[in-house]
Design a protein around this motif. Structure first.
Motif, PDB file in Angstrom:
ATOM      1  N   GLY A  12       0.814  -1.205   0.000  1.00  0.00           N
ATOM      2  CA  GLY A  12       0.000   0.000   0.000  1.00  0.00           C
ATOM      3  C   GLY A  12       0.846   1.253   0.000  1.00  0.00           C
ATOM      4  N   ALA A  13       1.941   1.214   0.756  1.00  0.00           N
ATOM      5  CA  ALA A  13       2.865   2.349   0.774  1.00  0.00           C
ATOM      6  C   ALA A  13       3.538   2.514  -0.583  1.00  0.00           C
ATOM      7  CB  ALA A  13       3.907   2.153   1.870  1.00  0.00           C
ATOM      8  N   VAL A  14       3.875   1.399  -1.236  1.00  0.00           N
ATOM      9  CA  VAL A  14       4.537   1.448  -2.542  1.00  0.00           C
ATOM     10  C   VAL A  14       3.616   2.046  -3.602  1.00  0.00           C
ATOM     11  CG1 VAL A  14       5.565   0.075  -4.394  1.00  0.00           C
ATOM     12  CG2 VAL A  14       6.074  -0.483  -2.006  1.00  0.00           C
ATOM     13  N   VAL A  15       2.375   1.558  -3.681  1.00  0.00           N
ATOM     14  CA  VAL A  15       1.480   2.076  -4.723  1.00  0.00           C
ATOM     15  C   VAL A  15       1.117   3.533  -4.453  1.00  0.00           C
ATOM     16  CG1 VAL A  15       0.593  -0.245  -5.164  1.00  0.00           C
ATOM     17  CG2 VAL A  15      -0.691   1.278  -3.652  1.00  0.00           C
ATOM     18  N   THR A  16       1.029   3.910  -3.179  1.00  0.00           N
ATOM     19  CA  THR A  16       0.752   5.307  -2.847  1.00  0.00           C
ATOM     20  C   THR A  16       1.888   6.206  -3.291  1.00  0.00           C
ATOM     21  OG1 THR A  16      -0.632   4.691  -0.954  1.00  0.00           O
ATOM     22  CG2 THR A  16       0.275   6.910  -0.957  1.00  0.00           C
ATOM     23  N   ASP A  17       3.124   5.760  -3.066  1.00  0.00           N
ATOM     24  CA  ASP A  17       4.288   6.550  -3.491  1.00  0.00           C
ATOM     25  C   ASP A  17       4.328   6.668  -5.008  1.00  0.00           C
ATOM     26  OD1 ASP A  17       6.980   7.767  -2.595  1.00  0.00           O
ATOM     27  OD2 ASP A  17       7.586   6.349  -4.162  1.00  0.00           O
ATOM     28  N   ALA A  18       4.067   5.565  -5.710  1.00  0.00           N
ATOM     29  CA  ALA A  18       4.073   5.609  -7.174  1.00  0.00           C
ATOM     30  C   ALA A  18       2.991   6.556  -7.688  1.00  0.00           C
ATOM     31  CB  ALA A  18       3.863   4.208  -7.737  1.00  0.00           C
ATOM     32  N   ALA A  19       1.823   6.537  -7.039  1.00  0.00           N
ATOM     33  CA  ALA A  19       0.736   7.434  -7.450  1.00  0.00           C
ATOM     34  C   ALA A  19       1.111   8.889  -7.198  1.00  0.00           C
ATOM     35  CB  ALA A  19      -0.546   7.077  -6.699  1.00  0.00           C
TER      36      ALA A  19
END
Length: 370
Positions: free
Chosen positions: A184-191
């Motif tokens: 969740g942290a990874v996809v949030t950062d990518a977004a």
């Protein structure tokens, strides 16, 4: 209850990225009807004979393809591992799934099946991070296990573009990120970094909130020290995940647990990922996550196992209607494994509501008059 267990209860360790319960002797048996974020969410119970998991199953029961994606760059060489079920339509979105710390792409196995049942045209790509099934080497040939959040989010986007090349797509489909815990942290950062531009429809984050995760990290090493380091068989590891209530769905445990282990020369089974060695990155993963989640472009969905996981910033954002919130009180930390059907229902509804290509608009008045 031991003093250590009481300390864990106060810090709400069920909000940690990888939910890894203490051994049975560290707890008294508790009422399982309480909130999923309480200590009872990780209390140990012994399953009945009908609940005991059967032998492991194969990835092909859940995904159409397994492949490796290779990347050569100025920094070195990467061999990424992923599972995929291609879309049946070039207009349908691609759900890109990212697992949590210490987990694997198969933590979304049952969820992927349910998504396809509800949305047959959707494409699904479940990726694995470096040191979790994928391997990255530096220019000197050494393994590069840099797990900084910006590195992981770039790896994620690189895997998407490598998949595009492998599948021969002229352009990327619309993308919906789904990330569990660390994922969740990874996809949030990518977004937030806009790494996919206007191809990103939105992102769903499963059971991770910055505030409670940061509070709990101080006790993480003690927590990890309590779990078994070796298992005599894969079946024993599956059984432990069920007995300890790390996973509450035996079918999901059969699908995901074998991928977390490797066989040692002695014949026993050990964890593929040494979570203790990742400590240097823990704060980096979650620091500033709430702000990024609220301000990144794209539709936003947050799925939690308990309402008390919301920190102040997200509570305010939710009251302002900045994202969709759904709570599963009966689930543990691994929402998509414990309740794959319900999780898929919420995610598919989220995707369809935000993907205009799935909308069926009424005919125009002029067309009707003709």
């Amino acid at each position: 209850m031991s003093d250590l267990a009481k300390t864990f209860a106060k810090t709400k360790l069920s909000s940690l990225p990888p939910e890894l319960p203490l051994h049975e002797e560290d707890y008294e048996r508790e009422d399982d009807s309480s909130s999923a974020s309480s200590l009872s969410s990780t209390g140990t119970v012994r399953p009945t004979s009908s609940q005991r998991p059967a032998p492991p199953v194969h990835w092909s029961d859940y995904f159409a393809q397994e492949f490796y994606l290779e990347r050569q760059s100025d920094q070195g060489h990467a061999k990424f591992h992923a599972y995929m079920t291609p879309s049946n339509s070039s207009k349908s979105p691609l759900l890109v799934l990212h697992h949590g710390a210490g987990s694997s792409g198969l933590s979304f196995a049952l969820f992927a099946l349910e998504v396809r049942r509800l949305f047959p045209d959707a494409g699904i790509l479940s990726v694995e991070a470096r040191n979790h099934g994928s391997v990255v080497w530096g220019l000197g040939g050494e393994v590069d296990n840099d797990l900084s959040i910006n590195i992981l989010s770039q790896d994620l986007v690189d895997m998407i573009h490598l998949t595009q090349a492998k599948m021969g797509w002229a352009e990327l489909p619309k993308i919906v990120f789904v990330g569990h815990s660390l994922g969740g942290a990874v996809v949030t950062d990518a977004a937030k970094r806009g790494l996919l531009g206007d191809k990103l429809l939105g992102y769903a984050v499963l059971d991770v909130v910055e505030g409670s995760a940061m509070d709990a990290l101080k006790s993480m090493q003690a927590y990890l020290a309590t779990r078994p380091s070796l298992f005599p068989t894969v079946d024993a590891a599956i059984d432990w995940h069920i007995r300890s209530r790390t996973l509450r769905n035996p079918q999901s445990a059969r699908a995901s647990v074998p991928s977390l282990l490797f066989q040692t020369p002695s014949g026993s089974w050990a964890w593929k990922t040494d979570l203790s060695s990742t400590e240097a990155y823990w704060e980096n993963w979650f620091e500033g996550m709430s702000s990024k989640f609220l301000t990144a472009r794209g539709a936003k969905l947050l799925l939690l196992a308990g309402t008390d996981r919301l920190d102040k910033e997200l509570t305010i954002g939710q009251m302002q209607g900045k994202f969709q919130l759904h709570v599963f009180p009966a689930a543990g930390h691994f929402i998509q494994e414990d309740l794959p059907e319900k999780t898929a229902e919420v995610v598919v509804e989220f995707v369809k509501r935000n993907d205009r290509s799935t909308l069926i608009l009424p005919p125009k008045v002029g067309d009707l008059l003709k």
